[in-house]
Structures are given as structure tokens and as C-alpha cells.
Design a protein around this motif. Structure first.
Motif, PDB file in Angstrom:
ATOM      1  N   GLU A   1       0.845  -1.411   0.161  1.00 54.58           N
ATOM      2  CA  GLU A   1       0.073  -0.048  -0.100  1.00 54.58           C
ATOM      3  C   GLU A   1       0.669   1.424  -0.187  1.00 54.58           C
ATOM      4  N   LEU A   2       1.673   1.358   0.693  1.00 54.14           N
ATOM      5  CA  LEU A   2       2.907   2.752   0.615  1.00 54.14           C
ATOM      6  C   LEU A   2       3.386   2.373  -0.493  1.00 54.14           C
ATOM      7  N   GLU A   3       4.185   1.713  -1.624  1.00 59.65           N
ATOM      8  CA  GLU A   3       4.325   1.887  -1.889  1.00 59.65           C
ATOM      9  C   GLU A   3       3.566   2.568  -3.500  1.00 59.65           C
ATOM     10  N   ASN A   4       2.131   1.955  -3.117  1.00 56.13           N
ATOM     11  CA  ASN A   4       1.079   2.168  -4.367  1.00 56.13           C
ATOM     12  C   ASN A   4       1.285   3.918  -4.058  1.00 56.13           C
ATOM     13  N   ASP A   5       0.993   4.043  -2.865  1.00 52.85           N
ATOM     14  CA  ASP A   5       0.804   5.395  -2.233  1.00 52.85           C
ATOM     15  C   ASP A   5       2.203   6.391  -2.692  1.00 52.85           C
ATOM     16  N   LEU A   6       2.854   6.109  -2.458  1.00 49.70           N
ATOM     17  CA  LEU A   6       4.640   6.341  -2.934  1.00 49.70           C
ATOM     18  C   LEU A   6       4.479   7.323  -4.809  1.00 49.70           C
ATOM     19  N   ARG A   7       3.926   5.926  -5.391  1.00 50.16           N
ATOM     20  CA  ARG A   7       3.918   5.623  -6.378  1.00 50.16           C
ATOM     21  C   ARG A   7       3.119   7.137  -7.070  1.00 50.16           C
ATOM     22  N   ARG A   8       2.164   7.525  -6.458  1.00 50.61           N
ATOM     23  CA  ARG A   8       1.232   8.550  -6.442  1.00 50.61           C
ATOM     24  C   ARG A   8       1.573   9.825  -5.838  1.00 50.61           C
ATOM     25  N   ALA A   9       2.049   9.780  -4.721  1.00 48.25           N
ATOM     26  CA  ALA A   9       3.329  10.857  -4.196  1.00 48.25           C
ATOM     27  C   ALA A   9       3.336  12.443  -5.220  1.00 48.25           C
ATOM     28  N   ILE A  10       3.968  11.660  -6.252  1.00 49.11           N
ATOM     29  CA  ILE A  10       4.241  13.038  -7.085  1.00 49.11           C
ATOM     30  C   ILE A  10       3.127  14.221  -7.421  1.00 49.11           C
ATOM     31  N   GLU A  11       2.757  13.048  -8.052  1.00 48.15           N
ATOM     32  CA  GLU A  11       1.183  13.338  -8.949  1.00 48.15           C
ATOM     33  C   GLU A  11       0.476  14.589  -7.809  1.00 48.15           C
TER      34      GLU A  11
ATOM     35  N   LYS B   1      -0.217  11.712   8.270  1.00 42.02           N
ATOM     36  CA  LYS B   1       1.775  11.816   8.925  1.00 42.02           C
ATOM     37  C   LYS B   1       2.416  12.243   7.755  1.00 42.02           C
ATOM     38  N   PHE B   2       3.457  12.550   8.473  1.00 41.73           N
ATOM     39  CA  PHE B   2       4.312  13.022   7.280  1.00 41.73           C
ATOM     40  C   PHE B   2       4.852  11.450   7.540  1.00 41.73           C
ATOM     41  N   VAL B   3       5.373  10.927   6.834  1.00 38.26           N
ATOM     42  CA  VAL B   3       6.600   9.649   6.247  1.00 38.26           C
ATOM     43  C   VAL B   3       8.171   9.956   6.257  1.00 38.26           C
ATOM     44  N   PRO B   4       8.789  10.030   7.436  1.00 35.50           N
ATOM     45  CA  PRO B   4       9.779  10.231   7.497  1.00 35.50           C
ATOM     46  C   PRO B   4      10.629   8.708   6.509  1.00 35.50           C
ATOM     47  N   PRO B   5      12.235   9.849   5.841  1.00 35.03           N
ATOM     48  CA  PRO B   5      12.592   9.348   4.784  1.00 35.03           C
ATOM     49  C   PRO B   5      13.035   8.022   4.666  1.00 35.03           C
ATOM     50  N   SER B   6      13.434   7.244   6.047  1.00 34.11           N
ATOM     51  CA  SER B   6      14.163   6.470   6.291  1.00 34.11           C
ATOM     52  C   SER B   6      13.169   5.544   5.659  1.00 34.11           C
ATOM     53  N   ASP B   7      12.139   5.543   5.737  1.00 36.61           N
ATOM     54  CA  ASP B   7      10.756   4.791   5.581  1.00 36.61           C
ATOM     55  C   ASP B   7      10.128   4.389   4.514  1.00 36.61           C
ATOM     56  N   PHE B   8      11.124   5.455   3.416  1.00 40.84           N
ATOM     57  CA  PHE B   8      10.545   5.295   2.107  1.00 40.84           C
ATOM     58  C   PHE B   8      11.466   5.332   0.739  1.00 40.84           C
ATOM     59  N   ILE B   9      12.889   6.182   1.738  1.00 39.71           N
ATOM     60  CA  ILE B   9      13.995   6.089   0.839  1.00 39.71           C
ATOM     61  C   ILE B   9      14.878   4.986   0.274  1.00 39.71           C
ATOM     62  N   PRO B  10      14.305   4.111   1.373  1.00 42.05           N
ATOM     63  CA  PRO B  10      15.137   2.299   1.381  1.00 42.05           C
ATOM     64  C   PRO B  10      14.049   1.730   0.281  1.00 42.05           C
ATOM     65  N   MET B  11      12.685   1.817   0.165  1.00 42.97           N
ATOM     66  CA  MET B  11      11.844   1.236  -0.851  1.00 42.97           C
ATOM     67  C   MET B  11      11.792   1.908  -1.372  1.00 42.97           C
ATOM     68  N   ALA B  12      12.397   3.313  -2.486  1.00 42.27           N
ATOM     69  CA  ALA B  12      11.971   4.229  -3.871  1.00 42.27           C
ATOM     70  C   ALA B  12      13.564   3.362  -4.204  1.00 42.27           C
ATOM     71  N   GLU B  13      14.345   3.109  -3.608  1.00 39.90           N
ATOM     72  CA  GLU B  13      15.862   2.546  -4.155  1.00 39.90           C
ATOM     73  C   GLU B  13      15.550   1.255  -4.668  1.00 39.90           C
ATOM     74  N   GLU B  14      15.036   0.522  -3.667  1.00 35.38           N
ATOM     75  CA  GLU B  14      14.827  -1.448  -3.766  1.00 35.38           C
ATOM     76  C   GLU B  14      13.731  -1.087  -4.868  1.00 35.38           C
ATOM     77  N   ASN B  15      12.792  -0.195  -5.743  1.00 33.19           N
ATOM     78  CA  ASN B  15      12.156  -0.330  -6.391  1.00 33.19           C
ATOM     79  C   ASN B  15      12.310   0.590  -7.989  1.00 33.19           C
ATOM     80  N   GLY B  16      13.246   0.900  -7.484  1.00 34.83           N
ATOM     81  CA  GLY B  16      13.138   1.989  -8.910  1.00 34.83           C
ATOM     82  C   GLY B  16      12.482   3.406  -8.508  1.00 34.83           C
ATOM     83  N   LEU B  17      11.202   4.002  -7.487  1.00 37.11           N
ATOM     84  CA  LEU B  17      10.544   4.729  -7.199  1.00 37.11           C
ATOM     85  C   LEU B  17      12.020   5.209  -7.503  1.00 37.11           C
TER      86      LEU B  17
END
Ligand code: C2E
Ligand code: CA
Ligand code: CA
Ligand code: CA
Length: 279
Positions: A25-35, A69-85
Motif C-alpha cells: 500500500e505504501l509503495e502504491n501511495d508513493l507511486r502517486r505521491a508526486i502527482e 502523517k509525515f513519513v520519514p525518509p528512512s521509511d521510504f527512500i530505501p524502498m524507493a531505491e529497491e523498486n526504482g521509484l
């Protein structure tokens, strides 16, 4: 006992599924975060100890999740590294920071160099130099206005290719910094080969300088060595007057940390520049 063991196992599996679900879910949310305009850059001042002035800033990403909520970068930057986002996010943030520098210049502010964190995947993408060149030219700013932070740990893998990329970026005019120094395993002979300008000592060592002998020695050694290599040194995570006094005594060049300021929204950072806040 067996029965409960099996139950325990089932609970564990259910738990894992739930975690995987949340992650998806977080990954899908992140996908849309820019738009959805949920990402925002904050700026933390870097201060020169010699005169107490703001001489730089580090751009740090913030994500305001739809839940509020504010998601700290440590909770999504590593994930974004892994999935290429990290590639589209990185591109967005580089453009955003460059556009921000432009706006500050237009407002008549003396804008210090702004540092951008590059992750391994971004740094290893072939089109990074073109993307950076386009971002600065579209914003109408010079490469000298931007510093790139590269972490010690990823620079050590595939060193030759990384050095080549660093040389190219330096030639384009960007300042280069090695981030989180002390946490990786660089040896001095390698460090000498990196065409960098700045070395940032990791928070973890800075935290204990006033209390722990080993951290103090390490920080003292790093500052001496960096100066020997003609590098400037930034201590990160400076929170107390004791840490500050130690860093002054050992001739650290710059500090960054809550002691002077937390990372701030762009408008608040601009206000600090305007009022000429000093250490
Ligand atoms: P980092 O590059 O080492 O960034 C410094 C971190 O230390 C930031 O955490 C900053 O808010 C925090 N910090 C600054 N002063 C103090 C202090 O006095 N005390 C303490 N305890 N912490 C302090 P943040 O913003 O949560 O970022 C965490 C990490 O996430 C960063 O570590 C960086 O690795 C990554 N990150 C953040 N923004 C970006 C970005 O735009 N791109 C990439 N690739 N990574 C980013
Ligand atoms: Ca950094
Ligand atoms: Ca760091
Ligand atoms: Ca760090």
C-alpha cells in the motif's frame, strides 16, 4: 506444545502478510505521491564556524502521506531505491530544488550552495549528468549553486566507474561531498582518489564527541586527515553547546544540526537568510 507452536507460526505468517500488505500500500501511495503533490523539500542550514554565517543548506525530502502523517525518509527512500521509484522521485526533487534556488535568487536573496542527496541507484544511472544539466538550465542557475552528497558506502562499490562519474560531475561545476563519513569502510588511499570538496561526519560520531573518548578521537582524526587532503569538514547532527565547543576546538569548518536549526520549509529557510541569522 506442538499445537501452540503451530498457532504461533500461523500468527507469524498472518503478521508477515499484513506487513507485506502495508508495504504494498505504501509503495502504491508513493507511486502517486508526486502527482498528488505530497512531496516537499525542506532545507537545513549549514553554518561556517569561522563567522557563524549560513553558507549552505541541505535539501531533505518530506512526504506528507494522504493519512496526514509525515513519513520519514528512512521509511521510504530505501524502498524507493529497491523498486526504482527513486529515479522519478530523484528527478522531481532535483528540478524542485533548482526551481527553488531560482525563486530565492529572484527574491534578491544571497542564496548559499544547496546540497542534494543522491542515492546509489541515481548515481549509477547513465543519464544523471544530462538530467542535472537540464534541471539547472531550465531553472537558469549555475552548477556551482548545487552540491551533490554521495554516501561513503556506495562509493566504495564499483569504484572506478564512480570516480569517473564524480570527475564528470565536478567538471560540470557541481561541488561534491561525501556523506555519512565514518560509517563505511573507506581507507585513506581511496579517499584521496575521490575528487570531492567536502566531507560530512556522520551524526553517530558527532553525538558522542563530548562524552565518549573514542568518538572524540575519531572525529579529531577525521578532521585532521580531511584538512590534510584539503577537504572541508561538516559535522552533522550538532545539538549541544558541548559538541559545538569540541568541534570549534578541533577546527571543524562547518556544522549542521538542531543546535542551529532543524530542517525548515523553503519559506522559513528564506526568512533565516533574510534576517541574517548567525550562530
Ligand atoms: P542524511 O543525508 O544523513 O541527512 C541528515 C539527517 O539528519 C536528516 O534526517 C536530518 O533531518 C537529520 N538531522 C539534522 N540535524 C540533526 C540533529 O541535530 N540531530 C538529529 N538527531 N538529526 C539531525 P532526515 O531528513 O530524516 O533524512 C534521513 C536520511 O534520508 C538522510 O540522511 C538521507 O540519507 C535520506 N534522505 C533524505 N532526503 C533525501 C533526498 O532528498 N534524497 C535521498 N536520496 N535521500 C534522502
Ligand atoms: Ca545527506
Ligand atoms: Ca549524512
Ligand atoms: Ca546519517
Amino acid at each position: 506444545a506442538k499445537e501452540s507452536g503451530r498457532n504461533g507460526c500461523q500468527f507469524y505468517t498472518a503478521d508477515m502478510n499484513e506487513q507485506a500488505q502495508q508495504r504494498l500500500e505504501l509503495e502504491n501511495d508513493l507511486r502517486r505521491a508526486i502527482e498528488r503533490n505530497e512531496l516537499e523539500m525542506y532545507y537545513q542550514p549549514k553554518v561556517l564556524l569561522a563567522d557563524g554565517r549560513i553558507v549552505g543548506a541541505e535539501a531533505l525530502i518530506r512526504w506528507k502521506h494522504p493519512s496526514g502523517k509525515f513519513v520519514p525518509p528512512s521509511d521510504f527512500i530505501p524502498m524507493a531505491e529497491e523498486n526504482g521509484l527513486i529515479i522519478p522521485i530523484g528527478e522531481w526533487l532535483i528540478q524542485d530544488v533548482c526551481a527553488q534556488i531560482r525563486r530565492w535568487c529572484d527574491e534578491g536573496l544571497a542564496v548559499p550552495c544547496v546540497a542534494i542527496n543522491l542515492s546509489a541507484r541515481q548515481f549509477q544511472s547513465q543519464n544523471l549528468p544530462d538530467m542535472l544539466a537540464l534541471a539547472i538550465s531550465e531553472a537558469g542557475i549555475e552548477a556551482q549553486a548545487v552540491e551533490l552528497e554521495l554516501t561513503e558506502s556506495f562509493l566504495m562499490n564499483d569504484m572506478e566507474a564512480n570516480i569517473e562519474m564524480m570527475v564528470l560531475l565536478k567538471r560540470m561545476g557541481f561541488a561534491l561531498a561525501i556523506d555519512d563519513f565514518g560509517t563505511g569502510y573507506s581507507s585513506l588511499s581511496y579517499l584521496k582518489r575521490f575528487p570531492v570538496d567536502i566531507l560530512k561526519i556522520d551524526n553517530n560520531f558527532v553525538r558522542d564527541v563530548a562524552a565518549d573518548h573514542d568518538s572524540a578521537e575519531l572525529v579529531r582524526g577525521v578532521i585532521g586527515m580531511a584538512h590534510g587532503l584539503k577537504l572541508e569538514v561538516v559535522a552533522e547532527g550538532v545539538e549541544t553547546p558541548e559538541q559545538l565547543a569540541f568541534l570549534r576546538e578541533y577546527r571543524c569548518d562547518m556544522i549542521q544540526g538542531y543546535y542551529f536549526s532543524r530542517p525548515l520549509p523553503a519559506a522559513d529557510f528564506a526568512a533565516l537568510l533574510r534576517e541574517g541569522k548567525r550562530l
